[in-house]
Design an enzyme around this catalytic site. Structure first.
Site, PDB file in Angstrom:
ATOM      1  N   ASP A   1       0.857  -0.613   0.083  1.00 47.63           N
ATOM      2  CA  ASP A   1      -0.268   0.202   0.397  1.00 47.63           C
ATOM      3  C   ASP A   1       1.237   0.929   0.112  1.00 47.63           C
ATOM      4  OD1 ASP A   1      -2.550   1.061   1.031  1.00 47.63           O
ATOM      5  OD2 ASP A   1      -2.323   2.526   1.443  1.00 47.63           O
TER       6      ASP A   1
ATOM      7  N   ASN B   1      -2.118  12.840  -4.120  1.00 49.67           N
ATOM      8  CA  ASN B   1      -3.899  13.826  -4.478  1.00 49.67           C
ATOM      9  C   ASN B   1      -3.914  14.902  -4.699  1.00 49.67           C
ATOM     10  OD1 ASN B   1      -3.998  11.253  -6.480  1.00 49.67           O
ATOM     11  ND2 ASN B   1      -5.504  10.615  -4.976  1.00 49.67           N
TER      12      ASN B   1
ATOM     13  N   ASP C   1      -1.921   9.139 -10.509  1.00 53.24           N
ATOM     14  CA  ASP C   1      -2.054   8.080 -11.247  1.00 53.24           C
ATOM     15  C   ASP C   1      -0.946   8.220 -11.764  1.00 53.24           C
ATOM     16  OD1 ASP C   1      -4.511   7.772 -11.380  1.00 53.24           O
ATOM     17  OD2 ASP C   1      -5.174   9.689 -12.808  1.00 53.24           O
TER      18      ASP C   1
ATOM     19  N   GLU D   1      -4.298   2.327  -4.285  1.00 52.39           N
ATOM     20  CA  GLU D   1      -2.981   2.543  -4.553  1.00 52.39           C
ATOM     21  C   GLU D   1      -2.748   1.318  -3.249  1.00 52.39           C
ATOM     22  OE1 GLU D   1      -4.500   4.452  -0.448  1.00 52.39           O
ATOM     23  OE2 GLU D   1      -4.964   4.136  -2.713  1.00 52.39           O
TER      24      GLU D   1
END
Length: 554
Positions: free
Chosen positions: A417, A425, A434, A460
């Site tokens: 993770d 973000n 992305d 993610e």
């Protein structure tokens, strides 16, 4: 005085088959079937018998008797061909194409539809052209070729307008609604929610228009089918309560509704309850649809829906069982399709004895070869897309589940993770996020061994299936990957960017099922997060302590 018995004659057969056709056009399938069977028995001419067989085939289709429909339909094709009746042969082939759609034989269905359209154009008659265009439009819908589907459906709708057939025109509006719905689902899968909702609203509007046309024409089949599609569209765009109220306005009537219509309504109602988070009710409706389903193709999708409902309800054992049934049915459907293709190929060989027909068939085969080549490439592309994460190019969760289900005993699993991904973000942008995920996918592939499998688990989170064939310990592989990601220069993506990951490992011998193995890996991932992130926790790792007041959120 005793009543004299009614003696039916060959002249009556012609009248019966016309009455049967009228019943068929209004979806009154049982009386249509009874009249057509009697007409076929009495038929004095090949033309009347061929027409009767065509009606019988269409009734079998609507009554979900797919094998019988194809068998009788092929008899009609042979008769029409021997008579040189291009329009009749075209219509019979269109019925076969529609049945093959329902059985999942999409390539064979498109082949039949294209032949039917060629014959219809040669005949110069509009009705068979309408049937062929509709069949081809639906095949393209099932292949997710949405633009082609709309093109053929609009050509069919224009033909229906020329014929003055309001009911069929309404049914084609409903089919276009299904195309928009397909585009809506595709947009949502790609993460484009704005486009998804836009297509969903278009689908709902078309379905409502089709439902009203069906009601005005007194055509129950078209009305009820459009109502179910409208409910699906409303649920998709976030109005499930309204969809449920709409579903409550229609009562299933086993005397009037075919099995496929009944199961379609049950499945749609189940999807609405799924949107309302009534998972128990959704599962009950999907199970009822599965019990009534007429064939393996529809049963396959109801199993898939049941798996989703049980998974969302937290019953992972039941979800896994229905997921397994889905894959079993998938294999059976493919096998049945191959058998039907062989049967139809044999019939085609028999009916190509006439020289003029054989010449046209050779020319058509050359054209269809290139068309089918494209279809094959598209099908392979669709299969790849269904098992591949579009952002990273790694395997997706579906392929990961398959690998665990079939070969899970050979693999340990590492769940990764991205630490503080929300900050990436928020601080940079979702586009930068992305790019980070894409680069992580590339690093996973770079770091994994040939026998390992990398996948995007969701969001993610990534997964790495670690083969037991390697000499390197699982934790050493994971630690090497963690160090690679930490040391990687992320600044070309965004100045000042730094990325680390937390990893939890479960060894293959620690659990007896894929679900249990994932739960162990997920728990250790959580421990890695709570222990300060940017670390690996595996079977041999000491239990990390949680910092005071620290809550692991990502």
């Amino acid at each position: 005085m005793n009543a004299q018995p009614v003696i039916e004659t060959m002249d009556d057969a012609a009248s019966m088959v016309l009455q049967a056709q009228e019943h068929l056009d209004m979806a009154r399938y049982t009386p249509a079937m009874e009249l057509a069977v009697r007409a076929e028995t009495l038929a004095g001419t090949p033309a009347v018998r061929a027409h009767a067989l065509a009606v019988i085939s269409a009734c079998h289709h609507r009554l979900d008797r797919y094998a019988q429909s194809i068998e009788v339909g092929l008899q009609a094709v042979r008769l029409w061909h021997e008579l040189g009746d291009l329009a009749g042969e075209s219509s019979a082939r269109s019925t076969i194409a529609r049945v093959l759609i329902l059985t999942g034989d999409l390539t064979e269905s498109l082949d039949e539809g294209l032949i039917a359209l060629e014959l219809a154009d040669l005949s110069g008659e509009l009705r068979p052209r309408l049937l062929a265009l509709t069949a081809i439009g639906i095949v393209h819908l099932c292949l997710r070729q949405h633009e082609l589907s709309i093109e053929y459906c609009e050509r069919a709708a224009e033909t229906a307008r020329l014929l003055g057939d309001v009911a069929v025109h309404g049914s084609l509006i409903d089919t276009i609604s299904c195309v928009f719905m397909g585009q809506a689902y595709a947009a949502r899968e790609e993460g484009n929610e704005e486009a998804a909702l836009s297509y969903g609203r278009l689908a709902a509007d078309r379905a409502r228009e089709a439902m009203e046309i069906g009601r005005q024409c007194g055509h129950r089949y078209y009305q009820v089918n459009a109502l179910g599609n409208l409910a699906e569209g409303l649920a998709f765009i976030g109005r499930p309560a309204e969809a449920l109220e709409l579903m409550d306005t229609i009562q299933i009537d086993p005397e009037l509704d075919s099995v496929s219509m009944v199961t379609h309504l049950l499945d749609t109602r189940g999807c609405v309850h799924l949107a309302l988070k009534n998972y128990d009710q959704a599962a009950r409706l999907f199970a009822e649809a599965l019990e009534l389903s007429a064939g393996n193709n529809t049963a396959m999708y109801y199993c898939e829906h049941l798996s989703e409902a049980h998974e969302k309800n937290g019953d992972f054992r039941a979800a896994l069982e229905y997921h397994k049934r889905f894959h079993t049915l998938f294999t059976l459907v493919a096998s049945e399709a191959a058998q039907r293709s062989a049967s139809i190929a044999a019939i085609r060989l028999e009916t190509s004895r006439a020289q003029d027909y054989a010449m046209r068939e050779r020319a058509r085969a050359e054209e269809l070869y290139h068309s089918n080549l494209e279809l094959t490439r598209h099908a392979e592309s669709l299969l790849q897309q269904s098992l591949e994460d579009p952002l990273t190019g790694l395997a997706n969760r579906r392929l990961l589940d398959r690998l665990l289900e079939t070969e899970g005993q050979r693999y340990s699993i590492a769940l990764l993770d991205v630490d503080h991904f929300k900050r990436v973000n928020d601080s940079y942008s979702h586009q930068i996020g992305d790019q980070v995920l894409r680069q992580l996918g590339a690093l996973l592939l770079q770091s994994s061994r040939p026998a390992d499998h990398a996948a995007r688990y969701g969001g993610e989170e990534f997964a790495l299936l670690l083969s037991d064939q390697g000499d390197e310990p699982d934790e050493a592989v994971a630690e090497r990957l963690r160090e690679l990601i930490e040391a990687f220069d992320w600044t070309p993506i965004a100045p000042g960017l730094r990325v680390t990951v937390s990893i939890g490992i479960a060894a293959h011998h620690e659990a007896g099922s894929a679900t249990a193995l994932l739960e162990i890996a997920d728990r250790r991932l959580y421990e890695a997060k709570n222990g300060g992130r940017n670390r690996v926790v595996g079977p041999e790792s000491p239990s990390p302590s949680t910092a005071p007041g620290f809550t692991a959120s990502n």
